[in-house]
Design a protein around this motif. Sequence first.
Motif, mmCIF file in Angstrom:
data_model
loop_
_atom_site.group_PDB
_atom_site.id
_atom_site.type_symbol
_atom_site.label_atom_id
_atom_site.label_comp_id
_atom_site.label_asym_id
_atom_site.label_seq_id
_atom_site.Cartn_x
_atom_site.Cartn_y
_atom_site.Cartn_z
ATOM 1 N N ARG A 7 0.852 -1.190 0.000
ATOM 2 C CA ARG A 7 0.000 0.000 0.000
ATOM 3 C C ARG A 7 0.883 1.233 0.000
ATOM 4 O O ARG A 7 1.845 1.315 0.763
ATOM 5 N N CYS B 99 0.741 5.619 -0.109
ATOM 6 C CA CYS B 99 -0.048 6.836 0.058
ATOM 7 C C CYS B 99 0.884 8.036 -0.062
ATOM 8 O O CYS B 99 1.316 8.596 0.948
ATOM 9 N N THR C 285 2.163 11.733 -0.254
ATOM 10 C CA THR C 285 1.568 12.860 0.459
ATOM 11 C C THR C 285 1.665 14.159 -0.326
ATOM 12 O O THR C 285 2.616 14.402 -1.064
ATOM 13 N N PRO D 116 -2.801 12.394 2.033
ATOM 14 C CA PRO D 116 -2.513 11.551 0.857
ATOM 15 C C PRO D 116 -3.026 12.191 -0.435
ATOM 16 O O PRO D 116 -4.138 12.710 -0.466
ATOM 17 N N ARG E 118 -4.373 6.896 -2.776
ATOM 18 C CA ARG E 118 -4.237 5.648 -2.019
ATOM 19 C C ARG E 118 -4.118 4.538 -3.051
ATOM 20 O O ARG E 118 -5.042 4.336 -3.844
ATOM 21 N N GLU F 60 -2.938 0.516 -3.778
ATOM 22 C CA GLU F 60 -2.567 -0.776 -3.209
ATOM 23 C C GLU F 60 -2.469 -1.812 -4.311
ATOM 24 O O GLU F 60 -3.389 -1.980 -5.103
ATOM 25 N N GLN G 174 -6.231 -3.503 4.377
ATOM 26 C CA GLN G 174 -7.315 -3.123 5.275
ATOM 27 C C GLN G 174 -8.490 -4.107 5.260
ATOM 28 O O GLN G 174 -9.601 -3.779 5.671
ATOM 29 N N TYR H 45 -7.352 1.567 -6.186
ATOM 30 C CA TYR H 45 -6.851 2.921 -6.423
ATOM 31 C C TYR H 45 -7.889 3.991 -6.130
ATOM 32 O O TYR H 45 -9.050 3.862 -6.503
ATOM 33 N N HIS I 152 -11.434 6.796 -8.805
ATOM 34 C CA HIS I 152 -11.062 5.532 -8.160
ATOM 35 C C HIS I 152 -11.527 4.379 -9.039
ATOM 36 O O HIS I 152 -12.260 4.579 -10.003
ATOM 37 N N CYS J 51 -2.730 16.807 -3.384
ATOM 38 C CA CYS J 51 -4.037 16.176 -3.201
ATOM 39 C C CYS J 51 -5.052 16.857 -4.122
ATOM 40 O O CYS J 51 -4.769 17.896 -4.720
#
Length: 136
Positions: free
Chosen positions: A2, A4, A6, A13, A16, A18, A28, A53, A59, A108
């Motif tokens: 994973r 993240c 910044t 983040p 995200r 993974e 998670q 993602y 996403h 972000c």
Amino acid sequence: MRFCPTCEICGRPSARIEVVAPHDRPVQWASWPVSRQQLFRTYRDPASHDLLYEGPGGHNGLVGDAITPQRADAITAAFTGAPSNALIQATGLLDGAGWCKACRAFYCAEHWSISRTGFGCCPNGHRQSLDPHWHP
């Protein structure tokens, strides 16, 4: 694994990311609702790498997408060392996980100032598309 990255401005983040290895579970998993776990079991090929993602451009849903081992390696390489334009581009993440090519920094969604059409402007005025629908 994973990742993240910044935001250069606020430290939150920018994305995200993974990469779930074959026959493995997301980091998670234990905190997921049973309904999401069931979706993942139903729609995932356990022998495949998967990408979960969430970034400034969107996403890939609750289950993610199957990816090739080569793409899994490219994503891992981009986010385990010093990022570069070439490494970020090789990931195939159309929003670059919030990476500004000119600044060579992550931002972000809030600091990208993304328009309704998916075009983003970083805090330094550099512009790029963050919407996967506008990429060929």
